[in-house]
Design an enzyme around this catalytic site. Structure first.
Site, mmCIF file in Angstrom:
data_model
loop_
_atom_site.group_PDB
_atom_site.id
_atom_site.type_symbol
_atom_site.label_atom_id
_atom_site.label_comp_id
_atom_site.label_asym_id
_atom_site.label_seq_id
_atom_site.Cartn_x
_atom_site.Cartn_y
_atom_site.Cartn_z
ATOM 1 N N LYS A 74 0.836 -1.203 0.000
ATOM 2 C CA LYS A 74 0.000 0.000 0.000
ATOM 3 C C LYS A 74 0.878 1.265 0.000
ATOM 4 O O LYS A 74 2.094 1.168 0.037
ATOM 5 C CB LYS A 74 -0.969 -0.039 1.188
ATOM 6 C CG LYS A 74 -1.952 -1.230 1.123
ATOM 7 C CD LYS A 74 -2.947 -1.113 0.007
ATOM 8 C CE LYS A 74 -3.791 -2.309 -0.363
ATOM 9 N NZ LYS A 74 -4.339 -3.224 0.566
HETATM 10 C C1 LIG Z 1 -5.491 -4.230 0.868
HETATM 11 C C2 LIG Z 1 -6.969 -4.039 0.883
HETATM 12 C C3 LIG Z 1 -7.759 -4.359 1.992
HETATM 13 C C4 LIG Z 1 -7.231 -5.107 3.170
HETATM 14 O O1 LIG Z 1 -6.170 -4.482 3.801
HETATM 15 P P1 LIG Z 1 -5.367 -5.323 4.916
HETATM 16 O O2 LIG Z 1 -4.616 -4.243 5.646
HETATM 17 O O3 LIG Z 1 -4.481 -6.274 4.198
HETATM 18 O O4 LIG Z 1 -6.371 -5.983 5.774
HETATM 19 C C5 LIG Z 1 -9.097 -4.048 1.979
HETATM 20 N N1 LIG Z 1 -9.657 -3.479 0.908
HETATM 21 C C6 LIG Z 1 -8.950 -3.180 -0.198
HETATM 22 C C7 LIG Z 1 -9.637 -2.519 -1.343
HETATM 23 C C8 LIG Z 1 -7.587 -3.466 -0.250
HETATM 24 O O5 LIG Z 1 -6.890 -3.201 -1.359
#
Ligand SMILES: *Cc1c(COP(=O)(O)O)cnc(C)c1O
Length: 389
Positions: free
Chosen positions: A190
């Site tokens: 991210k």
């Molecule tokens: C990465 C992601 C999540 C989950 O995030 P985590 O921190 O891995 O739980 C949820 N929604 C979207 C759209 C994502 O890309």
């Protein structure tokens, strides 16, 4: 498979600097490795970054956990329905099922690949309790339309902002909008990362309090006033069967420094995206939608769509790029195509024509701060070779 002499260019890589490493080492030496002073500082720094004094920030060990806590605090349960986009990662929707409520998937706006407000409105029933918009790729969903719909029908909004740091909508940062809660992800790929982690942000003090209690086993620390009570500090009370969703100080140590770099990271991603845009404009592709004038796109993903008359299909293109030593991905295989969601709700692709068509024609190119201009140019050259006249 890599037919070039160049090293493989991965789809995503985090940028971890010496400050992050030193802060993690400091945490390890401190003797306090789980949730403690750095997790608290990270929450304070996050609120300061969003720049809104009325916000409560609750650090958690994933965005999935944060979404679950937000919906739990809103009282969601069996018999309730939550509307969200089919064009997302399963985490957005699975949290609704954790609570026994039902997911109503709807199609996207083909221009933005974000939740289509008209489709949302058409899906509302007397059981609908909440909406979960996703700011796909880092471009804000149409929050003014969605907020108006929510107000009109008395619905809650929990934003899945996993892609959206820093994104703006109506000139305001996502996280400071008029939703009930907003949840960011700090997963490895991210826009900022703590390895695994997330942040639940809300203006609702009661929601924040419930999330803090449920994030750690349902322990209510406020039930015991440690300053005036006569009991010693080992005392606590369990008020609910909570979860184990706390963020460790080791992860928060990373987050403190990643957050300081969030704006610089966004500028770098934006510059790389602009370089892709300029170089790909002549190909039979649809470039990613831009943010409206004056708004910020977080550029978590650079999603390219092939025209229907492109000389090769999406799957073949990914193979060609892989053979050229370039990693790509697909965001997303829509939820309506996965067996669990398809079978649970008897979903057919014809109900989601825009998401279905986008899925069949899209791919995500590498886009991250550690890429150099030559990396972008290498991806561009491979695309021209595969798609050019
Ligand atoms: C990465 C992601 C999540 C989950 O995030 P985590 O921190 O891995 O739980 C949820 N929604 C979207 C759209 C994502 O890309």
């Amino acid at each position: 498979m890599n037919a070039t002499d160049k090293p493989f260019l991965p789809f995503a890589l985090p940028e971890i600097g010496e400050e992050e490493i030193a802060e993690v080492v400091d945490t390890l030496r401190s003797g306090w490795v789980t949730t403690g002073p750095k997790a608290r500082r990270f929450e304070e720094a996050f609120a300061a970054y969003l720049g809104d004094a009325g916000l409560h920030c609750v650090a958690v060990n994933s965005a999935t956990a944060g979404l679950h806590l937000a919906l739990e605090a809103l009282g969601l349960g069996p018999g309730d329905e939550v509307i969200t986009t089919t064009h997302t990662f399963t985490a957005t929707a699975e949290v609704v099922r954790y609570l026994g409520a039902d997911v109503v998937l709807v199609d996207i706006d083909p221009a933005t690949l974000n939740l289509d407000p008209a489709a949302v409105e058409a899906a509302i029933t007397p059981r609908t309790k909440a909406l979960i918009p996703v700011h796909y790729a880092g471009l804000a969903a149409d929050m003014s339309a969605l907020t108006a719909i929510a107000r009109r029908h008395g619905l809650k909004i929990v934003e899945d902002a996993a892609h959206a740091l820093p994104t703006t909508s109506g000139g305001r940062l996502v996280g400071t909008l008029d939703s009930d809660a907003t949840v960011f992800s700090f997963y490895a790929n991210k826009t900022i990362t703590t390895g695994e982690g997330g942040m639940l942000v809300t203006r609702n003090e009661a929601l924040a309090k419930r999330a803090r209690v449920m994030r750690l086993h349902g322990i209510d620390r406020d039930a015991f006033d440690r300053f005036t009570a006569q009991r010693p500090s080992w005392h606590y009370e369990i008020v609910a069967p909570g979860f184990k969703y706390n963020l460790t100080d080791i992860a928060a140590a990373l987050g403190l420094h990643q957050l300081k770099r969030a704006d610089a990271f966004q500028q770098r991603r934006e510059a790389l995206a602009a370089r892709y845009d300029a170089a790909l404009a002549g190909l039979p592709v649809i470039l990613p939608p831009r943010a409206p004038a004056g708004e910020r796109h977080a550029w978590h993903l650079y999603v390219l769509r092939l025209h229907d008359d492109a000389p090769i299909g999406r799957d073949a293109l990914i193979e060609r790029l892989y053979a050229a030593g370039i990693g790509c991905s697909v965001h997303y295989i829509p939820l309506h195509l996965h067996p669990y969601w398809r079978e649970r709700y008897d979903l057919r692709p014809e109900r989601f024509p825009h998401s279905q068509h986008a899925f069949e024609t899209l791919l995500s190119l590498p886009l991250y701060t550690r890429m150099c201009e030559a990396d972008v140019d290498r991806v561009v050259a491979a695309l021209h070779e595969a798609l050019g006249a």
